[in-house]
Motif scaffolding. Structure first.
Motif, short mmCIF file in Angstrom:
data_model
loop_
_atom_site.label_atom_id
_atom_site.label_comp_id
_atom_site.label_asym_id
_atom_site.label_seq_id
_atom_site.Cartn_x
_atom_site.Cartn_y
_atom_site.Cartn_z
N THR A 83 5.25 4.58 -4.20
CA THR A 83 5.71 5.85 -4.77
C THR A 83 4.77 6.24 -5.90
O THR A 83 4.18 5.38 -6.57
N ILE A 84 4.65 7.52 -6.14
CA ILE A 84 3.68 8.01 -7.14
C ILE A 84 4.34 8.08 -8.51
O ILE A 84 5.29 8.84 -8.71
N THR A 88 7.32 1.24 -2.32
CA THR A 88 6.94 2.42 -1.54
C THR A 88 8.12 3.37 -1.33
O THR A 88 7.95 4.45 -0.78
N ARG A 107 -4.61 -2.93 -5.81
CA ARG A 107 -4.56 -1.49 -5.51
C ARG A 107 -5.45 -0.78 -6.54
O ARG A 107 -6.46 -1.33 -6.97
N ASN A 129 -8.69 -2.13 -5.61
CA ASN A 129 -8.47 -2.16 -4.16
C ASN A 129 -9.09 -3.41 -3.53
O ASN A 129 -9.64 -3.37 -2.43
N GLN A 188 0.84 -1.19 0.00
CA GLN A 188 0.00 0.00 0.00
C GLN A 188 0.88 1.25 0.00
O GLN A 188 2.04 1.22 0.42
N ASN A 189 0.33 2.35 -0.50
CA ASN A 189 1.02 3.65 -0.55
C ASN A 189 2.35 3.59 -1.30
O ASN A 189 3.41 3.98 -0.78
#
Length: 471
Positions: free
Chosen positions: A17-18, A347, A75, A228, A14-15
């Protein structure tokens, strides 16, 4: 490498890197849910919503008896390797041709090279046919080579391709070879001393926007999508049905497709240590002041003794046109990046690779880079998880000993020139049409017990050429 291959594969973190491509994520499809709970039963469950999963869904729709299918994504939609790659539709078939011919035979090597070329053409044609706005660029690419042995072996391999497929000299085997001085002048490489350059057909696109376009068409045609919604466990019942456990309930299916790439070992233990995750890293550079106002006219790879970088200028008309996407640099990490194998942690970034990639543009372009952009050289950087096999080929087909569990994964960081045709091949296999594949689909790509017995040794598709040596 044994230790890294044995690291237990996890679900996507989860979360993450963008990624540049998903900033912002698509408002319609990123968090799409067909309903609050998964259905109790489906004909087919596809796990993974990247380019492979989305195109498997699309190809299923082309069959009149496709039945009801459900797609699950851990996700947001297309948040794995596809939505995090550099967007290069570039085969570089000469880099693997001699190796493939040596280990598989010339006929098989030709088949692989043709599939890679046909895949590129098919992706671009599909985007145009269905008006998918994905920043499509079709044109030439260039490999700048900095190592004499790499150069000599590359020229030999191109000669072997031309000899093996004389009828394809204008397509699959079309290469232009440029000497040192020509390369320096034509391609703005003024920094480190290069040996020469090789130019051939390729392209680029936003793989994220491409897959978002495919997913929207799938949903519009009645396909179910649950983002998700990680699949946490697979079980085969006495009735022959598969149960797929998720956080939104359990769905039973006649067949399950794993389009899970580097994460495949989590759901299917047979692929633990056989599809090994590898974390890749990418930076986006704002163009330097001395770069051409219209942007660079070709995509690049920079190839040196034991590694490489690839570089894709963002085409005119796209968001941030002129930006330069650069990935690679694995061997610049500690111990040549061995700890990047086996990890599913996207992440965070590797600081050693980050530092190296940040410095690539002025190093390669010298004074032709100029001062950095007023807003800074680096616009964004992120990581993503790829999947690698012991022999360097994807796994496509039914999992041995697991009836109606199908696999299309492990694309060696080379998915943009493999996934389209592999998805087509898998759906043909699922429909009992394997004979139709004999003329174009490589046997080396098919899942087999023999391949599952091979030991992972860290072979990369883009490893340096070593002509005359067994792989």
């Amino acid at each position: 490498m044994d230790e890294r291959a044995a690291v237990p594969v996890t679900l996507p973190r989860q979360n993450p890197t963008i990624a540049y491509w998903q900033d912002p994520p698509d408002p319609e499809i990123a968090d799409y849910l067909s309903s609050s709970q998964v259905p109790e039963i489906a004909d087919t469950v596809i796990i993974g919503s990247g380019i492979t999963g989305s195109l498997i869904a699309w190809n299923l729709f082309q069959s009149p008896d496709h039945g009801h299918f459900t797609m699950l994504e851990a996700r947001q939609a297309c948040s794995g390797a596809t939505g995090r790659n550099g967007g290069h539709t570039k085969a570089a078939s000469y880099r693997s041709f001699h190796d493939n011919a040596h280990s598989l035979g010339t006929e098989a090597a030709v088949k692989i090279a043709r599939l890679e070329y046909d895949n590129i053409k098919a992706v671009h044609a599909f985007a145009r046919k269905y008006n998918i706005d994905c920043d499509l660029y079709s044109g030439d690419t260039v490999d700048i080579i900095y190592d004499q042995a790499q150069w000599d072996n590359s020229v030999k391999s191109i000669g072997a391709m031309r000899k093996a497929m004389p009828e394809l000299l204008d397509t699959v085997a079309r290469y232009e070879i440029w000497g040192k001085e020509e390369a320096r002048e034509k391609f703005f490489v003024r920094g480190e001393e290069c040996v020469g350059a090789i130019m051939y057909e390729a392209g680029s696109l936003s793989a994220y926007k491409f897959v978002v376009g495919v997913l929207k068409m799938v949903v519009q045609r009645g396909g179910e999508l649950y983002t998700n919604t990680p699949a946490t466990k697979l079980e085969k019942g006495e009735d022959g049905m598969w149960s797929v456990q998720t956080l939104r309930g359990v769905v039973k299916a006649k067949r399950v497709v794993l389009a899970t790439n580097g994460y495949s070992g989590f759901l299917c233990e047979k692929f633990q240590g056989k599809i090994v995750p590898l974390r890749g890293q990418i930076t986006v550079h704002r163009p330097g002041k001395n770069q051409p106002v219209s942007g660079l006219s070709t995509t690049y790879s920079f190839i040196y003794k034991n590694g490489y970088e690839y570089m894709i200028p963002r085409p005119q008309g796209s968001k941030h046109a002129g930006d330069i996407v650069i990935g690679g640099g694995l061997v610049m990490a500690k111990d040549e990046g061995v700890e990047e194998f086996g990890t599913t942690d996207d992440t965070t970034i590797n600081q050693d690779i980050s530092k190296y990639l940040t410095e690539t543009t002025p190093r390669y372009f010298g004074n032709d880079w100029g001062d950095d952009h007023a807003d800074g050289r680096i616009r964004q950087q992120w990581t993503g998880i790829m999947g690698y096999s012991p022999d360097g080929f994807p796994f496509i087909g039914e999992v041995p000993g697991e009836k109606n569990l199908w696999m299309a994964a492990s694309f060696q960081g080379h998915g943009m020139v493999l996934c389209f045709m592999c998805a087509r091949a898998l759906v043909a296999m699922m429909g009992g049409e394997e004979e139709a594949l004999e003329s174009w689909f490589p046997d080396a790509f098919k899942v087999s017990e023999e391949r599952l017995k091979k030991k992972f040794a860290g072979r990369l598709h883009t490893k340096p050429l070593d002509i005359g040596t067994k792989p």
